[in-house]
Design a protein around this motif. Structure first.
Motif, PDB file in Angstrom:
ATOM      1  N   PRO A   1      29.138 -36.127 -17.815  1.00  0.00           N
ATOM      2  CA  PRO A   1      29.860 -35.187 -17.953  1.00  0.00           C
ATOM      3  C   PRO A   1      29.698 -34.037 -17.292  1.00  0.00           C
ATOM      4  O   PRO A   1      30.333 -33.001 -17.425  1.00  0.00           O
ATOM      5  N   THR A   2      28.137 -33.542 -17.258  1.00  0.00           N
ATOM      6  CA  THR A   2      28.171 -32.098 -16.784  1.00  0.00           C
ATOM      7  C   THR A   2      28.453 -31.707 -15.385  1.00  0.00           C
ATOM      8  O   THR A   2      29.004 -30.740 -15.077  1.00  0.00           O
ATOM      9  N   VAL A   3      28.167 -32.880 -14.682  1.00  0.00           N
ATOM     10  CA  VAL A   3      28.715 -32.549 -13.156  1.00  0.00           C
ATOM     11  C   VAL A   3      30.228 -32.452 -13.069  1.00  0.00           C
ATOM     12  O   VAL A   3      30.627 -31.662 -12.328  1.00  0.00           O
ATOM     13  N   LEU A   4      31.109 -32.920 -14.067  1.00  0.00           N
ATOM     14  CA  LEU A   4      32.171 -32.989 -14.096  1.00  0.00           C
ATOM     15  C   LEU A   4      32.892 -32.010 -14.627  1.00  0.00           C
ATOM     16  O   LEU A   4      34.014 -31.284 -14.357  1.00  0.00           O
ATOM     17  N   LEU A   5      32.144 -31.336 -15.761  1.00  0.00           N
ATOM     18  CA  LEU A   5      32.845 -30.314 -16.707  1.00  0.00           C
ATOM     19  C   LEU A   5      32.277 -29.116 -16.450  1.00  0.00           C
ATOM     20  O   LEU A   5      33.121 -28.012 -16.969  1.00  0.00           O
ATOM     21  N   VAL A   6      31.009 -28.896 -16.562  1.00  0.00           N
ATOM     22  CA  VAL A   6      30.133 -27.845 -16.714  1.00  0.00           C
ATOM     23  C   VAL A   6      29.952 -27.152 -15.287  1.00  0.00           C
ATOM     24  O   VAL A   6      29.782 -27.557 -14.458  1.00  0.00           O
ATOM     25  N   PRO A   7      30.176 -25.859 -15.419  1.00  0.00           N
ATOM     26  CA  PRO A   7      30.220 -24.827 -14.062  1.00  0.00           C
ATOM     27  C   PRO A   7      28.623 -24.786 -13.847  1.00  0.00           C
ATOM     28  O   PRO A   7      27.616 -24.713 -14.536  1.00  0.00           O
TER      29      PRO A   7
ATOM     30  N   PRO B   1      18.441 -17.922 -15.220  1.00  0.00           N
ATOM     31  CA  PRO B   1      19.994 -18.180 -15.342  1.00  0.00           C
ATOM     32  C   PRO B   1      20.529 -17.280 -16.127  1.00  0.00           C
ATOM     33  O   PRO B   1      20.184 -16.709 -17.257  1.00  0.00           O
ATOM     34  N   GLN B   2      21.829 -16.858 -15.990  1.00  0.00           N
ATOM     35  CA  GLN B   2      22.913 -16.180 -16.811  1.00  0.00           C
ATOM     36  C   GLN B   2      23.352 -16.968 -17.926  1.00  0.00           C
ATOM     37  O   GLN B   2      23.604 -16.355 -19.005  1.00  0.00           O
ATOM     38  N   ASN B   3      23.597 -18.192 -17.761  1.00  0.00           N
ATOM     39  CA  ASN B   3      23.843 -18.988 -18.832  1.00  0.00           C
ATOM     40  C   ASN B   3      23.057 -20.091 -19.046  1.00  0.00           C
ATOM     41  O   ASN B   3      22.799 -21.064 -18.671  1.00  0.00           O
ATOM     42  N   PRO B   4      22.003 -20.002 -20.034  1.00  0.00           N
ATOM     43  CA  PRO B   4      20.870 -20.824 -20.355  1.00  0.00           C
ATOM     44  C   PRO B   4      21.269 -22.115 -20.860  1.00  0.00           C
ATOM     45  O   PRO B   4      20.757 -23.145 -20.265  1.00  0.00           O
ATOM     46  N   LEU B   5      22.392 -22.524 -21.470  1.00  0.00           N
ATOM     47  CA  LEU B   5      23.048 -23.786 -21.986  1.00  0.00           C
ATOM     48  C   LEU B   5      23.411 -24.551 -20.465  1.00  0.00           C
ATOM     49  O   LEU B   5      23.196 -25.656 -20.511  1.00  0.00           O
ATOM     50  N   HIS B   6      24.230 -23.830 -19.685  1.00  0.00           N
ATOM     51  CA  HIS B   6      24.641 -24.404 -18.530  1.00  0.00           C
ATOM     52  C   HIS B   6      23.490 -24.863 -17.561  1.00  0.00           C
ATOM     53  O   HIS B   6      23.391 -25.970 -16.898  1.00  0.00           O
TER      54      HIS B   6
ATOM     55  N   GLY C   1      23.145 -25.540 -27.755  1.00  0.00           N
ATOM     56  CA  GLY C   1      24.452 -24.658 -27.924  1.00  0.00           C
ATOM     57  C   GLY C   1      24.248 -23.600 -28.785  1.00  0.00           C
ATOM     58  O   GLY C   1      24.475 -22.500 -28.858  1.00  0.00           O
ATOM     59  N   ILE C   2      23.779 -23.992 -30.243  1.00  0.00           N
ATOM     60  CA  ILE C   2      23.475 -23.007 -31.136  1.00  0.00           C
ATOM     61  C   ILE C   2      22.512 -21.977 -30.932  1.00  0.00           C
ATOM     62  O   ILE C   2      22.588 -20.760 -31.073  1.00  0.00           O
ATOM     63  N   TRP C   3      21.392 -22.733 -30.328  1.00  0.00           N
ATOM     64  CA  TRP C   3      20.447 -21.792 -29.925  1.00  0.00           C
ATOM     65  C   TRP C   3      20.427 -20.676 -28.900  1.00  0.00           C
ATOM     66  O   TRP C   3      20.043 -19.740 -28.858  1.00  0.00           O
ATOM     67  N   SER C   4      21.315 -21.307 -27.908  1.00  0.00           N
ATOM     68  CA  SER C   4      21.764 -20.156 -26.826  1.00  0.00           C
ATOM     69  C   SER C   4      22.638 -19.202 -27.416  1.00  0.00           C
ATOM     70  O   SER C   4      22.436 -17.839 -27.113  1.00  0.00           O
TER      71      SER C   4
ATOM     72  N   VAL D   1      11.832 -21.384 -25.172  1.00  0.00           N
ATOM     73  CA  VAL D   1      11.889 -21.750 -26.264  1.00  0.00           C
ATOM     74  C   VAL D   1      13.180 -22.665 -26.521  1.00  0.00           C
ATOM     75  O   VAL D   1      13.482 -23.461 -27.386  1.00  0.00           O
ATOM     76  N   VAL D   2      14.160 -22.543 -25.542  1.00  0.00           N
ATOM     77  CA  VAL D   2      15.298 -23.319 -25.495  1.00  0.00           C
ATOM     78  C   VAL D   2      14.664 -24.771 -25.077  1.00  0.00           C
ATOM     79  O   VAL D   2      14.484 -25.141 -23.930  1.00  0.00           O
ATOM     80  N   THR D   3      14.859 -25.565 -26.043  1.00  0.00           N
ATOM     81  CA  THR D   3      14.211 -27.018 -25.592  1.00  0.00           C
ATOM     82  C   THR D   3      15.394 -28.041 -25.999  1.00  0.00           C
ATOM     83  O   THR D   3      16.134 -27.806 -26.658  1.00  0.00           O
ATOM     84  N   GLU D   4      14.905 -28.660 -25.826  1.00  0.00           N
ATOM     85  CA  GLU D   4      15.402 -30.152 -26.419  1.00  0.00           C
ATOM     86  C   GLU D   4      14.512 -31.157 -26.052  1.00  0.00           C
ATOM     87  O   GLU D   4      14.795 -31.806 -25.418  1.00  0.00           O
TER      88      GLU D   4
END
Length: 311
Positions: free
Chosen positions: A46-52, A165-170, A228-231, A307-310
């Protein structure tokens, strides 16, 4: 930080602490390396299909994917599979913080402060005590594998710093595109196609739903919701204010392992765990102070990426 955001930060730590219990459930059915491949593949499609696209250089994304994604979870999953206690694993992975400082010093020529050096020394002392305790019970290999996972995470963090990265979640989601192929290859070599096929063809058995539920938790809550919450919190507040909440992760992980799995750490491991957390916390607070004095968004962003992990 408002009370609402403090609660969200604590919730994220709980989600990530529960993640180790979910991984334990996944490994009751799937071989460890194959489980890592499936975990990232479910996110990658889904990342390849939906996330910029996160707008970073490809080499840093691949480096982060190999370090943070492939090697960290390969070592962690295999370590858990060969006997690493689930709760203790959530604590030992915190070694990624001092490892990141050390690798930054070696490869990025960053100069740690005296307080950071003291924090590293405390954390290393705690890790050595845990390793010694485990060696007494002939269970050193799982600790070594988990420490290698923490070192791999730290290596990935250096790539993340360079990517900026400008958007850590992406960026985190696109990282998941890297691990499936190398983890599938590792699984093919060390586990074999027969084990992979058995894991897939027995998904309809009664006990398999526990592993599938664990996999769903790791993907949906541990990775997407938690990150998502962490970002979001890192965009609202300085990273040094948010980062200490990550130290709640091993507290949650070890508590749940005690309550659900019946794991009982020894007195030495409990004391050593407290020393490790104190060392990581000592280094974290100093990093926040330095970034505030310099007024450097870059340093805060680097800490955010660390610290953004998972898990």
């Amino acid at each position: 930080m408002p009370v609402r955001d403090r609660l969200l930060a604590a919730l994220t730590a709980v989600l990530w602490g529960c993640n180790f219990l979910a991984i334990h459930a996944v490994l009751t059915h799937f071989p460890p390396l194959f489980a890592g491949m499936v975990r990232f593949l479910v996110i990658a499609i889904p990342t390849v299909l939906l996330v910029p696209w996160p707008g970073v250089r490809l080499r840093w994304l691949v480096g982060y994917g190999l370090g943070f994604g492939t090697l960290q979870f390969a070592f962690l999953f295999v370590g858990l599979d060969v006997g690493m206690p689930t709760g203790l694993a959530s604590l030992v992975l915190q070694a990624s913080a001092p490892f990141t400082v050390l690798l930054g010093m070696l490869f990025l020529r960053e100069r740690p402060t005296a307080r950071q050096v003291a924090g590293i020394a405390l954390a290393v002392t705690g890790m050595c005590a845990i390793a010694w305790q485990r060696a007494e019970h002939a269970a050193l290999l799982p600790v070594v594998l988990t420490l290698l996972g923490a070192l791999s995470w730290a290596a990935g963090n250096l790539c993340s710093r360079q990517a900026r990265p400008q958007n850590p979640l992406h960026f985190t989601l696109w990282m998941s595109v890297v691990p499936p192929l190398p983890m599938f290859a590792l699984s093919l070599v060390f586990e074999g196609p027969a084990e992979q096929w058995r894991a897939l063809t027995t998904l309809g058995e009664p006990g398999a739903w526990v592993s599938l539920a664990g996999l769903a938790y790791v993907v949906l809550l541990g990775t997407i919701a938690g990150s998502g919450i962490w970002s979001t919190l890192l965009r609202r507040h300085p990273a040094g204010v948010v980062a200490p909440f990550s130290l709640l992760v091993p507290v949650v992980g070890m508590t749940l392992a005690f309550l659900v799995l019946g794991e009982r750490p020894t007195a030495v491991e409990l004391v050593a765990s407290a020393i490790v957390v104190a060392g990581v916390l000592l280094g974290s607070f100093q990093r926040r102070v330095v970034s505030e004095k310099r007024g450097s968004n870059h340093v805060s962003h680097s800490r955010a990426e660390r610290v953004v992990t998972e898990t």
